[in-house]
Enzyme design. Sequence first.
Site, PDB file in Angstrom:
ATOM      1  N   GLU A  90       1.107 -16.412 -40.362  1.00 31.04           N
ATOM      2  CA  GLU A  90       0.312 -16.338 -39.190  1.00 31.04           C
ATOM      3  C   GLU A  90       0.837 -15.833 -38.286  1.00 31.04           C
ATOM      4  O   GLU A  90       1.443 -15.800 -38.444  1.00 31.04           O
ATOM      5  CB  GLU A  90      -0.388 -17.339 -38.689  1.00 31.04           C
ATOM      6  CG  GLU A  90      -1.345 -18.035 -39.401  1.00 31.04           C
ATOM      7  CD  GLU A  90      -1.143 -19.535 -39.160  1.00 31.04           C
ATOM      8  OE1 GLU A  90      -1.421 -20.125 -37.869  1.00 31.04           O
ATOM      9  OE2 GLU A  90      -1.388 -20.187 -40.101  1.00 31.04           O
ATOM     10  N   CYS A 105       3.173 -13.188 -31.367  1.00 31.51           N
ATOM     11  CA  CYS A 105       3.387 -14.153 -31.836  1.00 31.51           C
ATOM     12  C   CYS A 105       3.687 -13.893 -33.604  1.00 31.51           C
ATOM     13  O   CYS A 105       3.079 -14.052 -34.342  1.00 31.51           O
ATOM     14  CB  CYS A 105       2.512 -15.367 -31.337  1.00 31.51           C
ATOM     15  SG  CYS A 105       3.118 -17.387 -32.382  1.00 31.51           S
ATOM     16  N   CYS A 112       7.574 -24.764 -42.584  1.00 30.89           N
ATOM     17  CA  CYS A 112       8.971 -25.238 -42.232  1.00 30.89           C
ATOM     18  C   CYS A 112       9.362 -26.734 -43.158  1.00 30.89           C
ATOM     19  O   CYS A 112       8.467 -27.553 -42.422  1.00 30.89           O
ATOM     20  CB  CYS A 112       8.311 -25.341 -40.422  1.00 30.89           C
ATOM     21  SG  CYS A 112       9.522 -25.364 -39.534  1.00 30.89           S
ATOM     22  N   CYS A 116       7.614 -31.219 -37.460  1.00 28.46           N
ATOM     23  CA  CYS A 116       7.377 -31.985 -36.429  1.00 28.46           C
ATOM     24  C   CYS A 116       5.985 -32.658 -37.020  1.00 28.46           C
ATOM     25  O   CYS A 116       4.771 -31.766 -37.326  1.00 28.46           O
ATOM     26  CB  CYS A 116       7.593 -31.154 -35.474  1.00 28.46           C
ATOM     27  SG  CYS A 116       9.058 -30.422 -35.239  1.00 28.46           S
ATOM     28  N   CYS A 119       2.593 -30.961 -35.548  1.00 28.78           N
ATOM     29  CA  CYS A 119       2.577 -29.685 -35.855  1.00 28.78           C
ATOM     30  C   CYS A 119       1.771 -29.004 -37.465  1.00 28.78           C
ATOM     31  O   CYS A 119       2.232 -29.715 -38.448  1.00 28.78           O
ATOM     32  CB  CYS A 119       3.613 -28.567 -35.769  1.00 28.78           C
ATOM     33  SG  CYS A 119       3.663 -26.817 -36.510  1.00 28.78           S
ATOM     34  N   GLY A 159       7.660 -21.506 -39.169  1.00 27.87           N
ATOM     35  CA  GLY A 159       8.916 -22.205 -39.587  1.00 27.87           C
ATOM     36  C   GLY A 159       9.970 -21.670 -38.045  1.00 27.87           C
ATOM     37  O   GLY A 159       9.081 -21.572 -37.306  1.00 27.87           O
ATOM     38  N   ASN A 288      -2.008 -28.670 -28.645  1.00 32.58           N
ATOM     39  CA  ASN A 288      -3.065 -28.409 -29.608  1.00 32.58           C
ATOM     40  C   ASN A 288      -3.269 -29.437 -30.309  1.00 32.58           C
ATOM     41  O   ASN A 288      -2.716 -29.279 -30.855  1.00 32.58           O
ATOM     42  CB  ASN A 288      -2.851 -26.745 -29.451  1.00 32.58           C
ATOM     43  CG  ASN A 288      -4.380 -26.007 -29.906  1.00 32.58           C
ATOM     44  OD1 ASN A 288      -5.600 -26.443 -30.452  1.00 32.58           O
ATOM     45  ND2 ASN A 288      -4.424 -25.028 -29.887  1.00 32.58           N
ATOM     46  N   CYS A 331       0.191 -23.205 -33.691  1.00 39.11           N
ATOM     47  CA  CYS A 331       0.794 -22.794 -34.799  1.00 39.11           C
ATOM     48  C   CYS A 331       0.231 -23.602 -36.479  1.00 39.11           C
ATOM     49  O   CYS A 331       0.368 -24.485 -36.277  1.00 39.11           O
ATOM     50  CB  CYS A 331       2.006 -23.716 -34.447  1.00 39.11           C
ATOM     51  SG  CYS A 331       3.490 -23.832 -35.847  1.00 39.11           S
TER      52      CYS A 331
END
Length: 345
Positions: A90, A105, A112, A116, A119, A159, A288, A331
């Site tokens: 993205e 961005c 990744c 987390c 995420c 990432g 988010n 993300c």
Amino acid sequence: MEVLAGLRLEELEKIMEELGATKFRAKQIHNWIYAKSVSSIDDMTNLGKDFREELKKRFVVTDTKIKVKQVSSDGTLKYLIEYPDGECVETVLMRFDNRANLTACVSSQVGCAVNCSFCATGKRGFIRNLSAKEIIEQVLTIQRDTGLKVTNIVFMGQGEPLLNLKNVLEALEIFNSDFQIGSRRITLSTSGIVPKISELASYELQSTLAISLHAPNHKLRAEIMPIENKYPIDELKKALLSYVEKTGRRITVEYIMIHNFNDTPECAKELAHLLKDLKCNINLIPYNSVNDTKYKKSSNNDIMKFKYLLEHSGKKVTVRLERGADIDAACGQLRGEVLNSAKSN
Ligand code: SAH
Ligand code: SF4
């Protein structure tokens, strides 16, 4: 076919020599790629027709495609970009009120490994690193699609950039010299890979380092960021202090605001204490919500109270505007959705 996008001026000059063309042609092509961002060799109208035909036998401008494009009501554009091997990342373009500021961005990896819990990217694990060329292609894709010139870059897509540092540094160099985007207009965001922060400090870059802190102490941070067990907050803080000492640059501390988890006045006070001696600004990010997690976004009231307490401690605090909330600009969300719908088809 070979790809022109991503080639440096020296590389283009070498190719021109092979083709028996002048160095000046290399400059012209370079300008078409990075400044005017054309999509095809035919658009390079100041090259003779025969020469363009010659080039087309060996080259294309890009091998990267837009798979999905979404436009938010606030003007944010979100792209799912596909590389030749079928992997997607993205890239988001944010326009701030000041029209002269167009921030891209970008992603540094497919997936990744840091995982987390809040995420969407982390949920799908790590697939592979992006090359420097693949990183800069994201910005070229935006420029080609919009006809606009990107002015600022943040590594806040998919990432962990510090786990792909060699390629990220190479991309930074291309952003500097080929795109003419100065280091001070580039931000690297990291979950806190301590040895890499120390390595980065030794390069004395002028770029901004943003740290995804998200909690004021070890216990809370470990609940949402497994990396905390490998590089605990005390070590991270030491690395940040020495980063500031070496580079003289102010750090940005990112802090996601999650309802009833890390947004209490006690957390604000603990955070203020932790950051007291660190030269930093604080960026509060309303969480988010990602469909399958248990967290909720903090209320505006709680965010404002939190901000006030931090400001009271003498820090500069900004609350990140929610950009593109209606197009899942957080993300990892778009790639996740496309993969899900592909699975259900
Ligand atoms: N891996 C790097 C950079 C990419 S993530 C890092 O973690 O810093 C960019 C930012 O988006 C990070 O601050 C990350 O914590 C944040 N982010 C991830 N998921 C989010 C979510 N659901 N809501 C708000 N911010 C999120
Ligand atoms: Fe990786 Fe950053 Fe997402 Fe954590 S927040 S899983 S480090 S991309």
